[in-house]
Design a protein around this motif. Structure first.
Motif, short mmCIF file in Angstrom:
data_model
loop_
_atom_site.label_atom_id
_atom_site.label_comp_id
_atom_site.label_asym_id
_atom_site.label_seq_id
_atom_site.Cartn_x
_atom_site.Cartn_y
_atom_site.Cartn_z
N SER A 101 -2.65 -29.78 -18.64
CA SER A 101 -2.13 -29.84 -17.27
C SER A 101 -1.35 -31.12 -17.04
O SER A 101 -0.29 -31.13 -16.40
CB SER A 101 -3.28 -29.74 -16.26
N TYR A 111 2.88 -30.82 -9.44
CA TYR A 111 1.47 -30.48 -9.21
C TYR A 111 1.29 -29.00 -8.90
O TYR A 111 0.49 -28.31 -9.52
CB TYR A 111 0.96 -31.36 -8.06
N LEU A 115 -0.59 -25.99 -11.25
CA LEU A 115 -1.77 -25.26 -10.77
C LEU A 115 -1.49 -23.76 -10.69
O LEU A 115 -2.37 -22.95 -10.97
CB LEU A 115 -2.19 -25.78 -9.40
N ALA A 119 -4.17 -22.63 -13.28
CA ALA A 119 -5.45 -22.30 -12.63
C ALA A 119 -5.97 -20.93 -13.06
O ALA A 119 -7.16 -20.82 -13.43
CB ALA A 119 -5.30 -22.40 -11.12
N ASN A 141 -7.16 -29.58 -11.90
CA ASN A 141 -6.64 -30.27 -10.72
C ASN A 141 -6.35 -31.74 -11.02
O ASN A 141 -5.28 -32.26 -10.69
CB ASN A 141 -7.65 -30.17 -9.57
N GLY A 389 -4.76 -28.16 -3.38
CA GLY A 389 -5.31 -27.93 -4.71
C GLY A 389 -6.44 -26.93 -4.70
O GLY A 389 -6.46 -25.98 -5.49
N LEU A 393 -6.68 -23.00 -6.31
CA LEU A 393 -7.75 -22.61 -7.22
C LEU A 393 -8.47 -21.36 -6.71
O LEU A 393 -8.74 -20.42 -7.46
CB LEU A 393 -8.75 -23.75 -7.41
#
Length: 433
Positions: A101, A111, A115, A119, A141, A389, A393
């Motif tokens: 990541s 970012y 994700l 994720a 994360n 974040g 998820l």
């Protein structure tokens, strides 16, 4: 009175954006116009000039170039290759997710992009290996945050732009951005290690069987994309690092003065298009327009706050009521609480960064410590299910039961653990420096 109205407008913009799901930046622009023109007597042209043009241009240019790596599948294939290398050591899987990541985010994906495609893969690995959802969630994360904070990636560029916009020289902003990246890279390793070696998660993973197929080799477009990305990183980093090493060299100083990451990224975007590394329309569509509007819109409202004296008033209050030793920790706590519901890039740092330089000068504190404390604090709670974040998820969970479990773990374990780790780090940073 006007300062209180501006603070209320900032809070209201965040609250309205959160409840209506409308971009916070749009509310911020509206409030900047109403307060600036009708409350402070500014002209419409003055309000429009508060749009942070340099930050907008740099983020747009860099994200446009990096979007080619997303459009042509380079980043997704890179993730597959990195995770494939860890198939024989499943107990190191959290570190592999963290590193993967981080590397992809540092290469410009940003970012949210990391994700978005890491994720679901991480949660799938949790199901296959028995790795806990909280460990997998924190690893992806933390990695996405740390990588995006790299000086040539999205968050790092924004931080540098905010610091220079507040009056800091470009060379000092570069050093501070490096310190932010280093700090947010160290904390995840410590936290993940505590989970693996002290929390019993490592023993469970040692007995896991991780099956992963070898991804296809990189094609021509993907190889060239990787090469261009690495080359741009070298060009962007070489000049400021050379200036730090040879501050009195006239040639180095001249070259550094001509280096601009936004303009370099624009040239590389043209090269990518000429080499046909991706579709132009898809690349432009991949630019994070919502994030750009939020950052720049809130930036306009923060400029109104500066004009009204709100920032100076808050800095004076902090300077008169909080001991110098506790100022960085206090900023970290405030940033963490704000970040539970608001964006680090769009709200927290634009609101707090302008206070740092006057406060640091009046209290004889190194501004770097406060800048680091703000970002560390803000990103500590970004995994909250109410923040960006955590919500990404949760959105990657396909099972309702797993989503419910993950929600409580993010809220009651991940966010508090991240908060405590960040505050301990900020406290140690304050005493050491």
């Amino acid at each position: 009175m006007m300062s209180l109205l501006v603070v209320a407008a900032i809070v209201l913009a965040v609250a309205l954006g959160y409840t209506t799901k409308i971009n916070i930046g749009l509310f911020a622009i509206a409030f900047a116009y109403l307060l600036g023109c009708f409350g402070m007597g500014l002209s419409p042209g003055d309000i429009i000039n508060m749009w942070p043009l340099k930050i907008f241009f740099v983020i747009f240019s860099v994200c446009l170039f990096y979007s080619f790596a997303t459009v042509n599948g380079t980043l997704e294939k890179l993730a597959g290759h990195l995770l494939y290398r860890c198939r024989g050591v499943p107990h190191l899987l959290p570190y592999a997710i963290l590193l993967t990541s981080g590397v992809i985010a540092a290469m410009g994906a940003g970012y949210y992009t990391v994700l978005a495609f890491m994720a679901p893969l991480t949660l799938l690995l949790c199901q296959r290996t028995g790795m806990s959802l909280i460990l997998g969630g924190m690893a992806v994360n933390y990695g996405a945050l740390a990588g995006a904070n790299f000086v040539s990636s999205q968050s790092g560029i924004i931080f540098r732009g905010l610091m220079t916009g507040a009056g800091m020289p470009e060379s000092e902003a570069f050093v501070n951005a490096l310190a932010i990246f280093a700090s947010t890279a160290i904390i995840p390793v410590l936290v993940i290690s505590a989970f693996v070696f002290l929390g019993g998660h490592g023993r469970n993973l040692k007995n896991a069987v991780l099956t992963a197929d070898l991804p296809e080799a990189f094609n021509r477009e993907q190889k060239l994309t990787l090469l261009l990305t690495l080359l741009m990183m070298v060009l962007v980093l070489a000049a400021p690092l050379a200036l730090l090493a040879f501050p009195d060299n006239a040639t180095v100083r001249f070259v550094n003065s001509k280096v601009d990451i936004g303009l370099i990224a624009s040239v590389f975007s043209v090269i990518a298009l000429l080499l046909k590394l991706g579709d132009e329309r898809k690349a432009i569509a991949s630019v994070p327009w919502a994030t750009l509007i939020m950052i720049c819109g809130v930036g306009m409202l923060i400029s109104i706050a500066i004009k009204a004296g709100t920032i100076d008033a808050l800095a004076s209050w902090i300077g008169g009521n909080i001991p110098p030793l506790m100022v960085p920790v206090a900023f970290g706590v405030v940033a963490a609480l704000m970040s539970i519901f608001a964006s680090t890039l769009g709200v927290v740092t634009p609101a707090l960064f302008p206070m740092v330089l006057p406060l640091a000068a009046s209290m004889s504190i190194d501004p770097m410590i406060i800048f680091v404390a703000i970002v560390v604090g803000a990103q500590a709670t970004s995994i909250s299910p109410f923040s960006s974040g955590g919500s990404l998820l949760l959105g990657s969970c396909t099972d309702d039961k797993a989503r419910s479990t993950l929600f409580s773990q993010l809220l009651l374990r991940a966010a508090p653990i991240g908060f405590v780790a960040a505050m301990l780090f900020n406290l140690a940073l304050t005493f050491l420096f």
